[in-house]
Design a protein around this motif. Structure first.
Motif, short mmCIF file in Angstrom:
data_model
loop_
_atom_site.label_atom_id
_atom_site.label_comp_id
_atom_site.label_asym_id
_atom_site.label_seq_id
_atom_site.Cartn_x
_atom_site.Cartn_y
_atom_site.Cartn_z
N ASP A 13 0.83 -1.21 0.00
CA ASP A 13 0.00 0.00 0.00
C ASP A 13 0.86 1.26 0.00
O ASP A 13 1.71 1.45 0.87
CB ASP A 13 -0.92 0.01 1.23
CG ASP A 13 -1.97 -1.09 1.16
OD1 ASP A 13 -2.66 -1.16 0.13
OD2 ASP A 13 -2.09 -1.88 2.11
N GLY A 14 0.63 2.11 -0.99
CA GLY A 14 1.37 3.36 -1.08
C GLY A 14 2.74 3.22 -1.72
O GLY A 14 3.45 4.21 -1.88
N ASP A 18 -1.25 1.92 -5.48
CA ASP A 18 -1.87 3.17 -5.05
C ASP A 18 -3.23 2.81 -4.45
O ASP A 18 -4.18 2.53 -5.17
CB ASP A 18 -2.03 4.09 -6.27
CG ASP A 18 -2.70 5.42 -5.93
OD1 ASP A 18 -3.15 5.59 -4.78
OD2 ASP A 18 -2.77 6.29 -6.81
N SER A 19 -3.29 2.80 -3.12
CA SER A 19 -4.52 2.37 -2.44
C SER A 19 -4.87 3.28 -1.27
O SER A 19 -5.69 2.91 -0.43
CB SER A 19 -4.35 0.93 -1.93
OG SER A 19 -3.19 0.86 -1.10
N THR A 92 1.32 1.51 -8.99
CA THR A 92 2.12 2.72 -9.12
C THR A 92 3.18 2.49 -10.20
O THR A 92 3.30 1.39 -10.75
CB THR A 92 2.85 3.06 -7.79
OG1 THR A 92 3.85 2.06 -7.55
CG2 THR A 92 1.88 3.13 -6.62
N ASP A 169 7.13 3.32 1.68
CA ASP A 169 6.64 4.70 1.73
C ASP A 169 6.39 5.17 3.15
O ASP A 169 6.26 6.37 3.38
CB ASP A 169 5.34 4.83 0.93
CG ASP A 169 4.16 4.21 1.67
OD1 ASP A 169 3.20 4.94 1.99
OD2 ASP A 169 4.20 3.00 1.96
N ILE A 193 6.63 8.85 -5.58
CA ILE A 193 5.38 8.10 -5.41
C ILE A 193 4.77 8.56 -4.08
O ILE A 193 5.31 8.28 -3.01
CB ILE A 193 5.63 6.58 -5.40
CG1 ILE A 193 6.15 6.12 -6.77
CG2 ILE A 193 4.35 5.83 -5.05
CD1 ILE A 193 6.60 4.67 -6.81
N LYS A 194 3.67 9.27 -4.17
CA LYS A 194 3.06 9.86 -2.97
C LYS A 194 1.80 9.09 -2.60
O LYS A 194 0.91 8.91 -3.44
CB LYS A 194 2.73 11.33 -3.21
CG LYS A 194 2.27 12.05 -1.95
CD LYS A 194 2.23 13.56 -2.17
CE LYS A 194 2.05 14.28 -0.85
NZ LYS A 194 2.09 15.74 -0.98
N ASN A 195 1.74 8.61 -1.38
CA ASN A 195 0.56 7.89 -0.91
C ASN A 195 -0.54 8.88 -0.56
O ASN A 195 -0.41 9.67 0.38
CB ASN A 195 0.94 7.05 0.32
CG ASN A 195 -0.17 6.10 0.73
OD1 ASN A 195 -1.08 5.84 -0.05
ND2 ASN A 195 -0.09 5.59 1.94
N ASP A 196 -1.62 8.85 -1.33
CA ASP A 196 -2.73 9.77 -1.13
C ASP A 196 -3.60 9.24 0.02
O ASP A 196 -4.67 8.67 -0.19
CB ASP A 196 -3.53 9.85 -2.43
CG ASP A 196 -4.61 10.92 -2.36
OD1 ASP A 196 -4.64 11.70 -1.39
OD2 ASP A 196 -5.44 10.97 -3.28
#
Length: 200
Positions: A13-14, A18-19, A92, A169, A193-196
């Motif tokens: 995850d992240g 992308d979750s 990602t 991340d 790579i940014k974890n939203d």
């Protein structure tokens, strides 16, 4: 790229997937259901920590007296994840690195998610065939930030920990990788790579 390492480990995850919105949505509904306050910064700091451990930390942090068990809250959250998973998850750009290394070096996913959920997410993202081993939080005694998850990945890949590279991340995951004696790449810093996930 990073050819000096014999084994490749991805957080999920992240990192590989992308979750962030999937889990933010599920957590928001679960915490509201059980009247647990939502603190964005605290939730973000707990990224990578398994659901039940996160619940225990939140209950202690806010000094709550709730009737529901962490198991019940976990089941509520996981049900929402299952219902909404197809709406939110996608690979990602790190998936390209995984494809480039498929069949060349052993690869594992070491995640704070539980194994069944992780398998489902990897399948939806079309990543299952790239990954040789999957270690979920339910497979180890001490999940992240303890090193157990990544050490188990190395064991399954038959690669010494110091010969492994970990893509992460989250602070908990980076701590786990360092404690395992592995080289860790911060995917936000190095790959943008940014974890939203619970962003202000």
């Amino acid at each position: 790229m990073y050819t000096e390492y014999e084994g490749i480990i991805f957080d999920m995850d992240g990192t590989l997937v992308d979750s962030g919105r999937l889990h933010q949505n599920a957590w928001t509904q679960a915490l509201n259901q059980y009247q647990i306050p939502i603190n964005f910064a605290l939730m973000r700091s707990l990224a990578g920590v398994p659901t039940k451990e996160t619940v225990d930390i939140l209950v202690k942090h806010f000094d709550l007296n709730i009737q529901a068990s962490s198991d019940e809250i976990n089941e509520f959250k996981e049900a929402i994840v299952k219902e909404t998973i197809h709406q939110y998850v996608k690979p990602t750009k790190l998936a390209e690195f995984a494809r480039d290394n498929a069949g060349k070096r052993p690869m594992a996913v070491g995640t704070g998610a539980y194994t069944a959920e992780a398998k489902h997410i990897l399948e939806i993202c079309g990543l299952t065939e790239l990954i040789d081993h999957l270690v979920g939080a339910d497979q180890v005694k001490n999940p992240k930030p303890a090193p157990d998850t990544f050490l188990r990945c190395a064991e399954l890949m038959k690669v010494k920990p110091e010969k492994c590279i970990v893509f992460e991340d989250a602070p908990a995951g980076m701590q786990a990788a360092k404690s395992a004696g592995m080289f860790v790449v911060d995917v936000l810093e190095v790959m943008q790579i940014k974890n939203d996930y619970f962003l202000e």
